[in-house]
Scaffold this motif. Sequence first.
Motif, PDB file in Angstrom:
ATOM      1  N   SER A 131       0.841  -1.192   0.000  1.00  0.00           N
ATOM      2  CA  SER A 131       0.000   0.000   0.000  1.00  0.00           C
ATOM      3  C   SER A 131       0.879   1.245   0.000  1.00  0.00           C
ATOM      4  O   SER A 131       1.659   1.444   0.933  1.00  0.00           O
ATOM      5  N   PRO A 132       0.772   2.108  -1.033  1.00  0.00           N
ATOM      6  CA  PRO A 132       1.488   3.378  -0.990  1.00  0.00           C
ATOM      7  C   PRO A 132       0.768   4.318  -0.025  1.00  0.00           C
ATOM      8  O   PRO A 132      -0.459   4.445  -0.081  1.00  0.00           O
ATOM      9  N   VAL A 133       1.524   4.931   0.884  1.00  0.00           N
ATOM     10  CA  VAL A 133       0.925   5.766   1.929  1.00  0.00           C
ATOM     11  C   VAL A 133       1.755   7.025   2.167  1.00  0.00           C
ATOM     12  O   VAL A 133       2.959   7.043   1.941  1.00  0.00           O
ATOM     13  N   TRP A 134       1.061   8.080   2.636  1.00  0.00           N
ATOM     14  CA  TRP A 134       1.751   9.244   3.156  1.00  0.00           C
ATOM     15  C   TRP A 134       2.154   8.924   4.590  1.00  0.00           C
ATOM     16  O   TRP A 134       1.491   8.132   5.270  1.00  0.00           O
ATOM     17  N   PHE A 135       3.208   9.589   5.088  1.00  0.00           N
ATOM     18  CA  PHE A 135       3.719   9.230   6.409  1.00  0.00           C
ATOM     19  C   PHE A 135       4.327  10.433   7.114  1.00  0.00           C
ATOM     20  O   PHE A 135       4.582  11.476   6.516  1.00  0.00           O
ATOM     21  N   TYR A 136       4.582  10.215   8.390  1.00  0.00           N
ATOM     22  CA  TYR A 136       5.329  11.162   9.228  1.00  0.00           C
ATOM     23  C   TYR A 136       6.294  10.347  10.085  1.00  0.00           C
ATOM     24  O   TYR A 136       5.888   9.366  10.726  1.00  0.00           O
ATOM     25  N   TRP A 137       7.569  10.702  10.079  1.00  0.00           N
ATOM     26  CA  TRP A 137       8.610  10.053  10.882  1.00  0.00           C
ATOM     27  C   TRP A 137       8.887  10.942  12.086  1.00  0.00           C
ATOM     28  O   TRP A 137       9.263  12.105  11.926  1.00  0.00           O
ATOM     29  N   ASP A 138       8.697  10.421  13.303  1.00  0.00           N
ATOM     30  CA  ASP A 138       8.934  11.221  14.507  1.00  0.00           C
ATOM     31  C   ASP A 138      10.289  10.930  15.154  1.00  0.00           C
ATOM     32  O   ASP A 138      10.562  11.401  16.254  1.00  0.00           O
ATOM     33  N   GLY A 139      11.127  10.163  14.483  1.00  0.00           N
ATOM     34  CA  GLY A 139      12.436   9.801  15.021  1.00  0.00           C
ATOM     35  C   GLY A 139      12.456   8.434  15.675  1.00  0.00           C
ATOM     36  O   GLY A 139      13.513   7.862  15.903  1.00  0.00           O
ATOM     37  N   LYS A 140      11.278   7.901  15.974  1.00  0.00           N
ATOM     38  CA  LYS A 140      11.162   6.584  16.601  1.00  0.00           C
ATOM     39  C   LYS A 140      10.183   5.675  15.870  1.00  0.00           C
ATOM     40  O   LYS A 140      10.311   4.457  15.904  1.00  0.00           O
ATOM     41  N   ALA A 141       9.159   6.274  15.258  1.00  0.00           N
ATOM     42  CA  ALA A 141       8.118   5.510  14.582  1.00  0.00           C
ATOM     43  C   ALA A 141       7.674   6.231  13.318  1.00  0.00           C
ATOM     44  O   ALA A 141       7.825   7.448  13.193  1.00  0.00           O
ATOM     45  N   HIS A 185       7.281  -3.824  13.208  1.00  0.00           N
ATOM     46  CA  HIS A 185       5.889  -4.191  13.481  1.00  0.00           C
ATOM     47  C   HIS A 185       5.053  -2.918  13.613  1.00  0.00           C
ATOM     48  O   HIS A 185       5.576  -1.857  13.939  1.00  0.00           O
ATOM     49  N   ALA A 186       3.764  -3.079  13.350  1.00  0.00           N
ATOM     50  CA  ALA A 186       2.858  -1.932  13.385  1.00  0.00           C
ATOM     51  C   ALA A 186       1.680  -2.229  14.283  1.00  0.00           C
ATOM     52  O   ALA A 186       1.351  -3.385  14.538  1.00  0.00           O
ATOM     53  N   MET A 187       1.073  -1.180  14.762  1.00  0.00           N
ATOM     54  CA  MET A 187      -0.142  -1.309  15.554  1.00  0.00           C
ATOM     55  C   MET A 187      -1.088  -0.174  15.194  1.00  0.00           C
ATOM     56  O   MET A 187      -0.655   0.897  14.774  1.00  0.00           O
ATOM     57  N   ARG A 226      -8.065   6.173  11.900  1.00  0.00           N
ATOM     58  CA  ARG A 226      -7.110   5.594  12.843  1.00  0.00           C
ATOM     59  C   ARG A 226      -5.710   6.000  12.410  1.00  0.00           C
ATOM     60  O   ARG A 226      -5.501   6.496  11.309  1.00  0.00           O
ATOM     61  N   LEU A 227      -4.764   5.748  13.285  1.00  0.00           N
ATOM     62  CA  LEU A 227      -3.356   5.936  12.948  1.00  0.00           C
ATOM     63  C   LEU A 227      -2.654   4.591  13.027  1.00  0.00           C
ATOM     64  O   LEU A 227      -2.899   3.815  13.957  1.00  0.00           O
ATOM     65  N   LEU A 228      -1.817   4.339  12.073  1.00  0.00           N
ATOM     66  CA  LEU A 228      -0.950   3.175  12.119  1.00  0.00           C
ATOM     67  C   LEU A 228       0.399   3.664  12.629  1.00  0.00           C
ATOM     68  O   LEU A 228       0.929   4.651  12.113  1.00  0.00           O
ATOM     69  N   ARG A 229       0.903   3.013  13.666  1.00  0.00           N
ATOM     70  CA  ARG A 229       2.238   3.355  14.198  1.00  0.00           C
ATOM     71  C   ARG A 229       3.155   2.178  13.900  1.00  0.00           C
ATOM     72  O   ARG A 229       2.975   1.078  14.410  1.00  0.00           O
ATOM     73  N   PHE A 230       4.134   2.419  13.032  1.00  0.00           N
ATOM     74  CA  PHE A 230       5.099   1.404  12.648  1.00  0.00           C
ATOM     75  C   PHE A 230       6.387   1.637  13.425  1.00  0.00           C
ATOM     76  O   PHE A 230       6.968   2.723  13.363  1.00  0.00           O
ATOM     77  N   VAL A 231       6.823   0.633  14.164  1.00  0.00           N
ATOM     78  CA  VAL A 231       8.050   0.721  14.958  1.00  0.00           C
ATOM     79  C   VAL A 231       9.118  -0.129  14.267  1.00  0.00           C
ATOM     80  O   VAL A 231       8.985  -1.354  14.198  1.00  0.00           O
TER      81      VAL A 231
END
Length: 150
Positions: free
Chosen positions: A37-47, A91-93, A129-134
């Motif tokens: 899935s192509p998605v827009w994202f934001y990187w916060d330095g950890k996730a 992994h994501a949640m 919702r938000l997906l948080r990928f770690v």
Amino acid sequence: MKVIRDRKKSFDLDAFLQKPQFAHLATVTQNGAPRESPVWFYWDGKAIWVIGNPASDSFLARVTDEPRCAIGFVEMEKRTGKVWHAGFRGHAMVEPFDRAVARQILKRYLGDNEEEWDPRFQNLDSANRLLRFVPETVVVRDQSFESSFS
């Protein structure tokens, strides 16, 4: 997060992730079939954060069933031969919607002024919702080549 770099050719990962490019989220279905899935994202330095709507974005259900996934980024400039790749595994949640995080994602692609955004992005609410990928590992490679177009 373990960062795997090519010692001879690499690039600044944090600066690379500040650019408004597409992330490619790789997940698997319940029967083990791969999906991207192509998605827009934001990187916060950890996730890595992604907005999703359960009514239209099936990746949210897939990561709920199987949180292990990957996210890839490629930046290419044919004229110069630049090819930068960052491949994340982790992994994501699925998290509840947070307007402040969503705004961080959207302003990267649409600008700071919400009044100028496409109307479908102006009033996102708790139906989203938000997906948080770690990330656990990331491979960072400069795979640039000598271009014949310059």
